[in-house]
Design an enzyme around this catalytic site. Structure first.
Site, PDB file in Angstrom:
ATOM      1  N   ASP A  10       0.851  -1.187   0.000  1.00 56.04           N
ATOM      2  CA  ASP A  10       0.000   0.000   0.000  1.00 56.04           C
ATOM      3  C   ASP A  10       0.890   1.242   0.000  1.00 56.04           C
ATOM      4  OD1 ASP A  10      -1.981   1.862   0.252  1.00 56.04           O
ATOM      5  OD2 ASP A  10      -2.850   1.039   2.085  1.00 56.04           O
ATOM      6  N   ASP A 104      -3.647   2.607  -5.477  1.00 63.72           N
ATOM      7  CA  ASP A 104      -2.439   2.600  -4.656  1.00 63.72           C
ATOM      8  C   ASP A 104      -2.276   1.334  -3.814  1.00 63.72           C
ATOM      9  OD1 ASP A 104      -4.526   3.080  -2.970  1.00 63.72           O
ATOM     10  OD2 ASP A 104      -3.659   4.841  -1.997  1.00 63.72           O
ATOM     11  N   GLU A 105      -3.038   0.270  -4.099  1.00 63.33           N
ATOM     12  CA  GLU A 105      -2.946  -0.970  -3.335  1.00 63.33           C
ATOM     13  C   GLU A 105      -2.776  -2.168  -4.261  1.00 63.33           C
ATOM     14  OE1 GLU A 105      -5.330  -1.786   0.302  1.00 63.33           O
ATOM     15  OE2 GLU A 105      -6.475  -0.052  -0.379  1.00 63.33           O
TER      16      GLU A 105
END
Length: 388
Positions: A10, A104-105
């Site tokens: 993350d 973003d993960e």
């Protein structure tokens, strides 16, 4: 049987981190990314701003009051998409099975790597490679399933990493608040607290039947997650470039009202497709083709969205800017590109949050009775035409 090895990564304060890479003067300062007007909403904020109580989805007016010295920036979602793609490429080139769960993960299935390089060593080196090649900070957790790895990543953020060994899943989760578990939103968490269930340990010891009576099918899922059980696979990542809807008109027209209704209808259909496939779009493009076959397009980069009303708003605004001739139109279309996995993040302080359950109900009706079974009354008589 080989132990599963699932890594969750993350990016830390992703939007803010990108802005700081582009302007080093922002380092160490409280930074807020979002709408600049008082009616805007915070999309992201730095850890410095969080110490003042600023949080994502908070009204910008409140955020400014809490942190008067904050640097407030309008989000550049094209730049964020570019950096996200950089990270995606690095992970995809290294790991065998990758799932991009949001901008973003990331999840990666590293099962079997222990026999070769060593899973923890490989994951650590991959994280360092991302940091070195992009300049972004990223946190990571390695565990035997997606739930434990995601929870652990959230616990060690920012800029750290952790490994939860086989057999330690339940004991690791036990002391944490139930709110830390996936699927435990604010309503579910409050219901559990009303039942006297504050920690994951307590939740793991509850009778499954009691949880099912209270939460339905989700009850068993909550019990499994609390006990560190999760067989959900890492879904291999393959980027879908775009989704689109367009139609060639039976009769060329310059009827602005009719064209606006048609755009609204196309946007509705596009929104349904996005939500059903689990995508949000970061770029909307409107296309028009005149009767002389001249074709024009115009696009806008946006925060990840899939809600009909947001898609309609942006598409209509693009049309107003694009249609500047008094020439008949024969084709019109909308394309959603720069797709990212996940659901649109809706704010409790924004009207869009109130529509989230409505969209769920509408999509269920469409799934059961067909896509033309329900829609905005403004456009309903357009259901007879078929988009390409």
């Amino acid at each position: 049987m080989i132990d599963k090895a699932i890594v969750h990564m993350d990016l830390d304060c992703f939007f803010v981190a990108v802005e700081r890479l582009r302007d080093s003067k922002l380092n160490g300062k409280p930074v807020i990314v979002g709408g600049l007007s008082d009616r805007g909403v915070v999309s992201a904020c730095s850890y410095e701003a969080r110490t003042f109580g600023v949080r994502s989805a908070m009204p910008m007016r409140m955020a400014r009051q809490l942190c008067t010295d904050a640097v407030v920036l309008r989000g550049d979602y094209e730049a964020y998409s570019q950096y996200s793609s950089m990270v995606t490429d690095i992970i995809y080139e290294s790991a065998p099975i990758v799932e991009k769960s949001s901008i973003d993960e990331f999840y990666a299935d590293l099962t079997g790597f222990e026999r070769f390089l060593g899973t923890w060593k490989f994951a650590s080196e991959l994280r360092q490679k991302i940091i070195t090649e992009t300049g972004l900070s990223i946190s990571m957790a390695l565990a035997t399933n997606k739930t434990v790895s995601k929870v652990a990543t959230n616990e060690v953020k920012p800029a750290r990493q952790i490994q939860i060994l086989q057999g330690d899943e339940k004991s690791y989760l036990a002391p944490l608040s139930v709110s830390k578990l996936p699927f435990c939103g604010s309503v579910t968490t409050q219901t559990l607290r009303n039942m006297g269930i504050l920690t994951v340990d307590t939740l793991s010891q509850m009778p499954v039947k009691l949880l099912q009576n209270t939460f339905g099918k989700t009850g068993k899922l909550l019990w499994e997650r609390a006990n560190g059980i999760d067989d959900t696979p890492v879904i291999p990542y393959s980027e879908q470039k775009s989704k689109s809807k367009e139609i060639t008109l039976e009769k060329d027209t310059i009827d602005i009202v009719f064209l606006s209704r048609l755009i609204s209808k196309l946007a509705e259909e596009l929104g349904y497709d996005l939500r059903e496939s689990g995508f949000c779009t970061c770029c909307i493009t409107l296309k028009i083709r005149y009767s002389n076959f001249d074709t024009l397009t115009r696009q806008i980069n946006v925060a990840p969205i899939s809600a009909d009303h947001d898609l309609i708003h942006h598409a209509i605004e693009l049309f107003k800017k694009l249609f500047d001739r008094r020439i008949l139109i024969r084709l019109i279309g909308i394309r959603a590109s720069k797709l990212v996995r996940g659901q649109q993040q809706l704010s409790l302080y924004d009207n869009s949050a109130k529509l989230a359950s409505l969209y769920g109900a509408i999509d269920n009706i469409k799934n059961r009775y067909g896509t033309d079974s329900i829609g905005r009354a403004f456009n309903f008589d357009l259901n007879k035409r078929k988009p390409e």
